[in-house]
Enzyme design. Structure first.
Site, PDB file in Angstrom:
ATOM      1  N   HIS A 142       0.818  -1.171  -0.013  1.00  7.82           N
ATOM      2  CA  HIS A 142      -0.004   0.165   0.020  1.00  7.82           C
ATOM      3  C   HIS A 142       0.996   1.146   0.000  1.00  7.82           C
ATOM      4  O   HIS A 142       0.889   1.901   0.760  1.00  7.82           O
ATOM      5  CB  HIS A 142      -0.767  -0.320   1.169  1.00  7.82           C
ATOM      6  CG  HIS A 142      -1.983   0.883   1.272  1.00  7.82           C
ATOM      7  ND1 HIS A 142      -1.775   2.117   1.326  1.00  7.82           N
ATOM      8  CD2 HIS A 142      -3.405   0.602   1.457  1.00  7.82           C
ATOM      9  CE1 HIS A 142      -2.928   3.153   1.462  1.00  7.82           C
ATOM     10  NE2 HIS A 142      -3.855   1.945   1.375  1.00  7.82           N
ATOM     11  N   GLU A 244      -0.871   1.383  -5.535  1.00  7.85           N
ATOM     12  CA  GLU A 244      -0.899   0.191  -4.676  1.00  7.85           C
ATOM     13  C   GLU A 244      -0.634  -1.154  -5.440  1.00  7.85           C
ATOM     14  O   GLU A 244      -1.542  -1.492  -6.470  1.00  7.85           O
ATOM     15  CB  GLU A 244      -1.949   0.233  -3.788  1.00  7.85           C
ATOM     16  CG  GLU A 244      -1.973   1.329  -2.967  1.00  7.85           C
ATOM     17  CD  GLU A 244      -3.123   1.379  -2.123  1.00  7.85           C
ATOM     18  OE1 GLU A 244      -3.881   0.482  -1.769  1.00  7.85           O
ATOM     19  OE2 GLU A 244      -3.637   2.669  -1.874  1.00  7.85           O
TER      20      GLU A 244
HETATM   21  O1  TA6 Z   1      -6.148   1.610  -0.499  1.00 10.41           O
HETATM   22  C1  TA6 Z   1      -6.931   2.873  -0.343  1.00 10.41           C
HETATM   23  C2  TA6 Z   1      -7.945   2.418   1.032  1.00 10.41           C
HETATM   24  O2  TA6 Z   1      -8.605   1.155   0.812  1.00 10.41           O
HETATM   25  C3  TA6 Z   1      -8.695   3.579   1.269  1.00 10.41           C
HETATM   26  O3  TA6 Z   1     -10.092   3.237   1.038  1.00 10.41           O
HETATM   27  C4  TA6 Z   1      -8.588   4.008   2.571  1.00 10.41           C
HETATM   28  O4  TA6 Z   1      -9.217   3.368   3.620  1.00 10.41           O
HETATM   29  C5  TA6 Z   1      -6.866   3.971   2.572  1.00 10.41           C
HETATM   30  O5  TA6 Z   1      -6.883   2.415   1.975  1.00 10.41           O
HETATM   31  C6  TA6 Z   1      -6.117   3.877   3.979  1.00 10.41           C
HETATM   32  O6  TA6 Z   1      -6.540   2.779   4.866  1.00 10.41           O
HETATM   33  P1  TA6 Z   1      -5.718   2.731   6.196  1.00 10.41           P
HETATM   34  O7  TA6 Z   1      -6.710   1.788   6.929  1.00 10.41           O
HETATM   35  O8  TA6 Z   1      -4.415   2.838   6.161  1.00 10.41           O
HETATM   36  O9  TA6 Z   1      -6.475   4.390   6.783  1.00 10.41           O
END
Ligand code: TA6
Length: 275
Positions: A142, A244
């Site tokens: 991520h 990601e």
């Molecule tokens: O990858 C995008 C996502 O799924 C968004 O929807 C947002 O929730 C982001 O990840 C960040 O998630 P986190 O749990 O690290 O705050």
């Protein structure tokens, strides 16, 4: 704060937190950081930092059936073990390992995460099924990339690709390069394409190559969502863009007993003109 591995070699520098095996920084020699970390990022036991490269495992996004379980799984919240660290001609190799034992996930697996800091940044997340039954795995690297101003960058490589639009709803087709002028949260489907973030403000492009993945997520929370998150820092969203490398949505993988899955991403800098 728990232990952070610091890396400095002739190719550049990086740092990795043992909690979550979360890479927090990477800057090639003579270059501005490629990975973004929030100015408000702070160490909280059992919670990933805002920024860097959180590892989503063994599910991506909310748990499929239990909203009480942590979003993006638990691997990013646990302490990993250092398995190996060595200096080579090609740079520094760090290997981290995790053998999770979480009641929320009734399977036996071992994770091995290989990080190579050289001319480029190479990441390999290997999941080994140590049990007697197969399991379904969702995972992702991520990654928060550092950009000069997200309003002025373009993302290439996803043209004509179908995506799930988690902000506006529905499924659409990407028309041309992706530009960002509001909250974006998209899962691009059935794509093994490399992506390029063209950043004229830094006079560079970031190339994102991958394997073991057929889904790519692009996310920027923009101002209002950043406010709610509370740890993005003032206008932090303008300096970052998540691209990601995932096994998400319908791209989850079935890992057979004694089998394994490798999710790999390679990040490199190139001239702005090179596509
Ligand atoms: O990858 C995008 C996502 O799924 C968004 O929807 C947002 O929730 C982001 O990840 C960040 O998630 P986190 O749990 O690290 O705050």
């Amino acid at each position: 704060m728990d232990e952070v591995i610091a890396i400095k070699n002739r190719y550049g520098s990086a740092s990795i937190a043992m909690q979550g095996a979360q890479l927090l920084s990477w800057a090639p020699e003579g270059e501005k950081p490629v990975i973004w970390l929030s100015k408000e990022a702070k160490f909280v036991k059992g919670k990933s930092f805002r920024g860097g490269i959180p590892i989503c495992w063994p599910w991506f996004g909310p748990h499929p059936s239990d909203p009480a379980l942590p979003a993006h799984g638990f691997a990013r919240n646990l302490d990993w073990q250092l398995k190996d660290r060595r200096e080579t001609e090609a740079g520094t190799l760090v290997v981290l390992a995790l053998a999770p034992n979480e009641s929320s996930w009734p399977h036996q697996a071992e994770l091995e995460y290989r990080i190579k800091v050289g001319k480029q940044l190479e990441l390999e997340l290997v999941t080994r099924n140590k049990g007697s039954d197969s399991f379904v795995l969702g995972c992702a690297l991520h990654t928060y990339f550092h950009v000069s101003d997200v309003r002025n960058v373009k993302v290439l490589g996803l043209e004509e690709t179908q995506y799930v639009d988690k902000v506006k709803g529905g499924e659409k087709i990407q028309e041309g390069a992706l530009t960002i002028d509001s909250e974006v949260d998209r899962i691009y489907l059935d794509t093994d394409s490399s992506c390029v973030i063209q950043d004229p403000g830094m006079n560079r492009s970031i190339r994102i190559a991958k394997s073991g993945s057929r889904s790519t997520v692009v996310w920027n929370p923009w101002a209002e969502k950043s406010e709610k998150l509370g740890d993005m820092g003032a206008d932090g969203y303008l300096g970052m863009l998540c691209v990601e490398t995932c096994n998400a949505h319908d791209d989850v993988v079935t890992v057979p007993a004694t089998g394994e899955h490798c999710l790999r991403a390679v990040y490199s800098l190139c001239d702005l003109s090179i596509l």
